[in-house]
Design an enzyme around this catalytic site. Sequence first.
Site, short mmCIF file in Angstrom:
data_model
loop_
_atom_site.label_atom_id
_atom_site.label_comp_id
_atom_site.label_asym_id
_atom_site.label_seq_id
_atom_site.Cartn_x
_atom_site.Cartn_y
_atom_site.Cartn_z
N GLU A 26 42.92 -49.51 12.84
CA GLU A 26 41.92 -48.71 14.26
C GLU A 26 42.01 -48.75 15.38
O GLU A 26 41.49 -49.37 16.59
CB GLU A 26 40.92 -47.40 13.71
CG GLU A 26 40.85 -46.54 13.86
CD GLU A 26 41.81 -45.23 13.60
OE1 GLU A 26 41.98 -44.95 12.88
OE2 GLU A 26 41.98 -44.75 15.09
N CYS B 43 51.45 -51.79 14.27
CA CYS B 43 50.70 -50.30 13.86
C CYS B 43 49.68 -49.68 15.24
O CYS B 43 49.70 -49.88 16.35
CB CYS B 43 50.35 -50.21 12.49
SG CYS B 43 50.01 -48.64 12.04
N ILE C 96 51.61 -47.42 7.72
CA ILE C 96 50.39 -46.75 6.67
C ILE C 96 49.62 -45.77 8.31
O ILE C 96 49.31 -46.75 9.71
CB ILE C 96 49.16 -47.80 6.41
CG1 ILE C 96 50.03 -48.58 5.72
CG2 ILE C 96 48.46 -46.92 5.79
CD1 ILE C 96 49.43 -49.59 5.53
N ARG C 97 49.95 -44.65 8.17
CA ARG C 97 49.05 -43.76 9.13
C ARG C 97 50.24 -44.24 10.91
O ARG C 97 49.08 -44.27 11.43
CB ARG C 97 48.01 -43.35 9.60
CG ARG C 97 47.13 -42.88 8.38
CD ARG C 97 45.50 -43.34 8.20
NE ARG C 97 45.19 -42.79 9.08
CZ ARG C 97 44.81 -43.08 10.11
NH1 ARG C 97 44.24 -44.48 9.70
NH2 ARG C 97 43.51 -43.23 11.46
N GLU D 61 53.77 -58.08 7.30
CA GLU D 61 52.27 -59.00 7.27
C GLU D 61 52.01 -58.57 5.47
O GLU D 61 51.19 -59.62 4.49
CB GLU D 61 51.38 -58.95 8.38
CG GLU D 61 50.23 -58.57 8.03
CD GLU D 61 50.49 -57.34 8.77
OE1 GLU D 61 52.33 -56.75 9.29
OE2 GLU D 61 50.13 -56.05 8.59
N HIS E 116 54.13 -52.64 8.14
CA HIS E 116 53.09 -53.89 8.48
C HIS E 116 53.90 -54.78 7.75
O HIS E 116 54.33 -54.68 6.73
CB HIS E 116 51.75 -53.63 7.79
CG HIS E 116 50.62 -52.88 8.77
ND1 HIS E 116 50.03 -53.14 9.38
CD2 HIS E 116 50.76 -51.35 8.31
CE1 HIS E 116 49.26 -52.08 9.50
NE2 HIS E 116 49.72 -51.37 9.04
#
Length: 185
Positions: free
Chosen positions: A43, A74, A131-132, A170, A168
């Site tokens: 975040e 991200c 993811i978002r 990873e 992502h």
Amino acid sequence: MLALQGDVREHAVTLEKLGCNVVEVRTPADLASVEALVIPGGESTTIFKLAEVFGMTEPLREAIASGLPVLGTCAGLILLAKEILDPASNQGSFGGLDISVRRNAFGNQNDSFETELAVRGIEGEVRAAFIRAPIVEALDHSVEVISTLPSGQIVGVRQGKVMGISFHPEIYGDARVHQLLVDSI
Ligand code: GLN
């Protein structure tokens, strides 16, 4: 590896596969000891707040501006952007990429998805989880696009030794994007 919040563990495992000696960076002294830095997903608002609390904002800005090789994924991409189009209150960034980025550009958590993507410098495709995820909406001419979705949306960029991707790799244990970072040291 910036280890304030986010998927630190997955990145550390991926870097270790490449033979890297992974340092969890939380203080200016930690930062001074590394040859390259990964800023993980998580975040971005929280990572930025914690960076302020830990006195890391200026050291990070300075290290990145003076040429430290960096990979942001991200939230990490958001934190490298010169401009965040829809920041949370008091949210800033560390700079490094002359881009404008939009957070949560695909909607909320339910709009997360996986796909295969080409990334410049990597043979074959990379499995990518969004993811978002953020999107790069504008960029300076000195920024190279290294990955786009079939829609043309920009999800990977590079400027000198600073690289940012919206997704992502990873979480699948794919180390090839991290290899690009290691190669730039
Ligand atoms: N939406 C998050 C943010 O604004 C990023 C999500 C992620 O890193 N997977 O920081």
